[in-house]
Write a protein that holds these residues in place. Structure first.
Motif, mmCIF file in Angstrom:
data_model
loop_
_atom_site.group_PDB
_atom_site.id
_atom_site.type_symbol
_atom_site.label_atom_id
_atom_site.label_comp_id
_atom_site.label_asym_id
_atom_site.label_seq_id
_atom_site.Cartn_x
_atom_site.Cartn_y
_atom_site.Cartn_z
ATOM 1 N N PRO A 128 0.729 -1.158 -0.114
ATOM 2 C CA PRO A 128 -0.148 0.030 0.080
ATOM 3 C C PRO A 128 0.888 1.283 -0.131
ATOM 4 O O PRO A 128 2.158 1.256 0.420
ATOM 5 N N ASN A 129 0.079 2.377 -0.156
ATOM 6 C CA ASN A 129 0.846 3.572 -0.184
ATOM 7 C C ASN A 129 0.006 4.737 -0.037
ATOM 8 O O ASN A 129 -1.032 4.756 -0.198
ATOM 9 N N PHE A 130 0.577 5.926 0.364
ATOM 10 C CA PHE A 130 -0.326 7.229 0.776
ATOM 11 C C PHE A 130 0.721 8.585 0.742
ATOM 12 O O PHE A 130 1.559 8.313 1.119
ATOM 13 N N TYR A 131 0.011 9.426 -0.104
ATOM 14 C CA TYR A 131 0.717 10.529 -0.252
ATOM 15 C C TYR A 131 -0.059 11.776 -0.118
ATOM 16 O O TYR A 131 -1.321 11.796 -0.424
ATOM 17 N N TYR A 132 0.364 13.136 0.367
ATOM 18 C CA TYR A 132 -0.430 14.080 0.365
ATOM 19 C C TYR A 132 0.768 15.514 0.296
ATOM 20 O O TYR A 132 1.591 15.385 0.887
ATOM 21 N N ILE A 133 0.084 16.315 -0.398
ATOM 22 C CA ILE A 133 1.067 17.476 -0.825
ATOM 23 C C ILE A 133 0.106 18.905 -0.688
ATOM 24 O O ILE A 133 -1.003 18.606 -0.966
ATOM 25 N N HIS A 134 0.534 19.657 0.147
ATOM 26 C CA HIS A 134 -0.028 20.838 0.501
ATOM 27 C C HIS A 134 0.816 22.162 -0.146
ATOM 28 O O HIS A 134 1.842 22.412 0.463
ATOM 29 N N PRO A 135 0.468 22.738 -1.159
ATOM 30 C CA PRO A 135 0.959 24.051 -1.198
ATOM 31 C C PRO A 135 0.728 25.316 -0.505
ATOM 32 O O PRO A 135 -0.325 25.605 -0.372
ATOM 33 N N VAL A 136 1.730 25.489 0.151
ATOM 34 C CA VAL A 136 1.606 26.614 1.151
ATOM 35 C C VAL A 136 1.422 28.010 0.660
ATOM 36 O O VAL A 136 0.525 28.839 0.799
ATOM 37 N N ASN A 137 2.353 28.307 -0.440
ATOM 38 C CA ASN A 137 2.034 29.468 -1.387
ATOM 39 C C ASN A 137 2.991 29.118 -2.629
ATOM 40 O O ASN A 137 3.172 28.062 -2.977
ATOM 41 N N GLU A 138 3.159 30.282 -3.299
ATOM 42 C CA GLU A 138 3.645 30.042 -4.579
ATOM 43 C C GLU A 138 5.382 29.674 -4.541
ATOM 44 O O GLU A 138 6.002 29.288 -5.452
ATOM 45 N N PHE A 140 6.396 27.601 -1.364
ATOM 46 C CA PHE A 140 6.647 26.493 -0.405
ATOM 47 C C PHE A 140 5.616 25.674 -0.580
ATOM 48 O O PHE A 140 4.559 25.950 -0.917
ATOM 49 N N ALA A 141 5.943 24.335 -0.580
ATOM 50 C CA ALA A 141 5.093 23.147 -0.114
ATOM 51 C C ALA A 141 5.462 22.293 0.770
ATOM 52 O O ALA A 141 6.619 22.144 0.843
ATOM 53 N N VAL A 142 4.694 21.742 1.372
ATOM 54 C CA VAL A 142 4.733 20.442 2.218
ATOM 55 C C VAL A 142 4.408 19.179 1.830
ATOM 56 O O VAL A 142 3.107 19.561 1.469
ATOM 57 N N GLY A 143 4.824 18.129 2.426
ATOM 58 C CA GLY A 143 4.190 16.763 2.102
ATOM 59 C C GLY A 143 4.369 15.735 3.055
ATOM 60 O O GLY A 143 5.376 15.865 3.787
ATOM 61 N N VAL A 144 3.575 14.761 3.090
ATOM 62 C CA VAL A 144 3.724 13.798 3.867
ATOM 63 C C VAL A 144 3.351 12.450 3.192
ATOM 64 O O VAL A 144 2.570 12.334 1.962
ATOM 65 N N SER A 145 4.008 11.289 3.441
ATOM 66 C CA SER A 145 3.834 10.353 2.849
ATOM 67 C C SER A 145 4.065 8.751 3.544
ATOM 68 O O SER A 145 4.705 9.088 4.464
ATOM 69 N N ALA A 146 3.805 7.905 3.160
ATOM 70 C CA ALA A 146 3.743 6.525 3.574
ATOM 71 C C ALA A 146 3.763 5.355 2.740
ATOM 72 O O ALA A 146 2.869 5.183 1.992
ATOM 73 N N TYR A 147 5.150 4.815 2.577
ATOM 74 C CA TYR A 147 5.135 3.715 1.457
ATOM 75 C C TYR A 147 6.419 2.867 1.754
ATOM 76 O O TYR A 147 7.062 3.103 3.188
ATOM 77 N N SER A 148 6.664 2.091 1.127
ATOM 78 C CA SER A 148 7.776 1.000 1.564
ATOM 79 C C SER A 148 8.932 1.143 0.281
ATOM 80 O O SER A 148 8.683 1.204 -0.712
ATOM 81 N N ASN A 149 10.079 1.214 0.700
ATOM 82 C CA ASN A 149 11.383 0.990 -0.118
ATOM 83 C C ASN A 149 12.038 -0.209 -0.286
ATOM 84 O O ASN A 149 12.661 -0.696 -1.242
ATOM 85 N N PHE A 150 11.834 -1.056 0.966
ATOM 86 C CA PHE A 150 12.686 -2.402 0.867
ATOM 87 C C PHE A 150 11.803 -3.587 1.502
ATOM 88 O O PHE A 150 10.833 -3.263 2.267
ATOM 89 N N GLY A 151 11.908 -4.575 1.020
ATOM 90 C CA GLY A 151 11.066 -5.863 1.543
ATOM 91 C C GLY A 151 11.340 -6.954 0.389
ATOM 92 O O GLY A 151 11.649 -6.894 -0.511
#
Length: 441
Positions: A128-138, A140-151
């Motif tokens: 599974p995976n989840f991502y969220y991006i929030h543009p603060v203004n022109e 800056f932007a911030v984001g959060v993510s949850a995913y896997s790189n290894f397994g």
């Protein structure tokens, strides 16, 4: 380790942890349905939904609305170990008790055992995976993510005739990421973030052999012990948390042409739990993870069609051994590897987007091959599409058929000893299918 933090992280990671890798080594590439449908070509710069966070934080500056993506990939491996021969250790000890004392002798030889062919040692998995991006203004932007790189995950039956090389091998991980991006000007953006990496390891091996103790007497030879023995050699169930980081940049030549470059630092995970190796208990086991660098390009060649590509480097030479604080559990000595991918996207109309791609994925396995992590160079053949449910909501599908190669394995515990050792031919193919929901608001 902070107990409250660990329990919170464990509860969250249960949703996003991955147990099966179909990229080279035990890297997990399956970060999105859109990426899967193009063999992850151009992934660090396309930015068609929030899943770009898994590759390049700088690409968040290409969003002018909040964006969320959530999805999952089903991985169905087809892993086989065939034409196997096991060199089972056989130890003998001879003691002479005659009137004239003659020293006894000890030797280690091998019994040659033909192994049954096995299939299906890698189970089907959901990533599974989840991502969220929030543009603060022109700027800056911030984001959060949850995913896997290894397994990775393989499990042989308990009665497999070469238990020291079969057994259970599971490495699972989950990334929780927090990212920040900054736009320098209309062409150049930078981004970076931190990754909390939660890792789990499960490693189990038995060791078996034949033992013969013989006494030479004046009346003849007497067998004191002559039997097969089997005991647990490795039993590890451990978890740990490490802190990683990532940086990236995007250069937009114009609206239809852009380039992306990113780098991920991966820590060594110190996993604590039940760690038993050769009848000794240890506090922790150490799992080194590789850094990852990627360069991507995207180019509109007509008003409806684009081509895109990626080159990714993975620093697998860091994965040399799995160790406790004072013992080496397993040597791997892998080498750095690359994958190369190219793809195309066709914007059919306002509702449908079609995509396809191809990847050549190099194995990091060098001279030390293994039946428990069977790996080879691989080819990815991918296709997918997006259906725009509305101007703000899209459903994505991706499909890949992955083809591996036959690998002649010669695995041993100690090269100078005749046993234990195994030879076999391994092969791994896979079918991957993914679905994803993306929404902007």
């Amino acid at each position: 380790m902070n107990t409250t933090f660990s329990r919170t992280l464990l509860a969250t990671s249960t949703l996003f942890i991955s147990a099966t890798s179909m990229a080279a080594g035990f890297q997990v590439n399956e970060h999105s349905a859109t990426g899967l449908g193009r063999a992850f070509a151009g992934e660090a710069v396309i930015a068609d939904n929030a899943s770009v966070l898994s590759r390049n934080a700088a690409a968040m500056m290409m969003f002018d609305k909040d964006a969320i993506s959530v999805g999952m990939t089903v991985v169905k491996p087809d892993v086989s170990v065939k034409n196997g021969t096991y060199y089972k250790p056989s130890g003998s000890l001879s003691v002479d008790t005659g009137m004239n004392y003659i020293p006894g002798s000890a030797s280690l030889t091998s019994e040659v055992v033909s192994l049954d062919d096995v299939d299906g040692i890698a189970p089907t998995a959901v990533v599974p995976n989840f991502y969220y991006i929030h543009p603060v203004n022109e700027k800056f932007a911030v984001g959060v993510s949850a995913y896997s790189n290894f397994g990775t995950g393989t499990e042989f039956e308990s009665d497999y005739a070469a238990p020291i090389f079969g057994g259970t091998t599971k490495v699972q991980s989950m990334n929780l990421g927090l990212s920040l991006a900054y736009r320098v000007n209309e062409h150049l953006s930078f981004g970076g973030g931190i990754d909390v990496i939660y890792g789990m390891g499960d490693l189990y091996r038995d060791v078996d052999g034949n033992v013969n103790v013989k006494m030479h007497t004046l009346l003849g030879d007497v067998d004191l012990i002559n039997k097969g023995v089997k005991t647990t050699a490795v039993d590890i169930q451990a978890t740990g948390v490490g802190l990683g980081a990532n940086i990236g940049m995007v250069y937009e030549v114009n609206e239809g042409n852009r380039f992306g470059l990113s780098y991920k630092y991966s820590p060594e995970i110190e996993a604590e739990g039940d760690v038993s190796f050769m009848k000794q208990s240890y506090d922790a086991v150490y799992l080194p993870l590789p850094d990852i660098a990627e360069f991507s390009g995207f180019h509109m060649i007509t008003d409806k069609t684009a081509i895109h590509y990626s080159i990714q480097w993975v620093g697998w030479s860091a994965f040399d051994t799995i160790e406790t604080e004072s013992a080496t559990v397993k040597e791997y000595n892998w080498k750095d590897s690359y994958h190369y991918s190219i793809g195309a996207t066709h914007y059919l109309n306002s509702k449908w987007i079609l995509r396809t791609g191809y990847m050549y994925d190099q194995t990091p396995v060098d001279e030390l091959t293994s039946i428990s992590i069977p790996d080879s160079d691989r080819q990815w053949f991918s296709a997918g599409f997006t259906y725009n449910w509305s101007s703000n909501t899209a459903i994505d599908f991706g499909f890949t058929y992955l083809i591996g190669e036959d690998v002649e394995v010669h695995e041993f515990i100690e090269e100078s000893l005749p046993a234990p050792a195994v030879t076999a031919t391994t092969h791994a193919n896979a079918v991957l299918a993914a679905i994803q929901l993306s929404h902007s608001f």
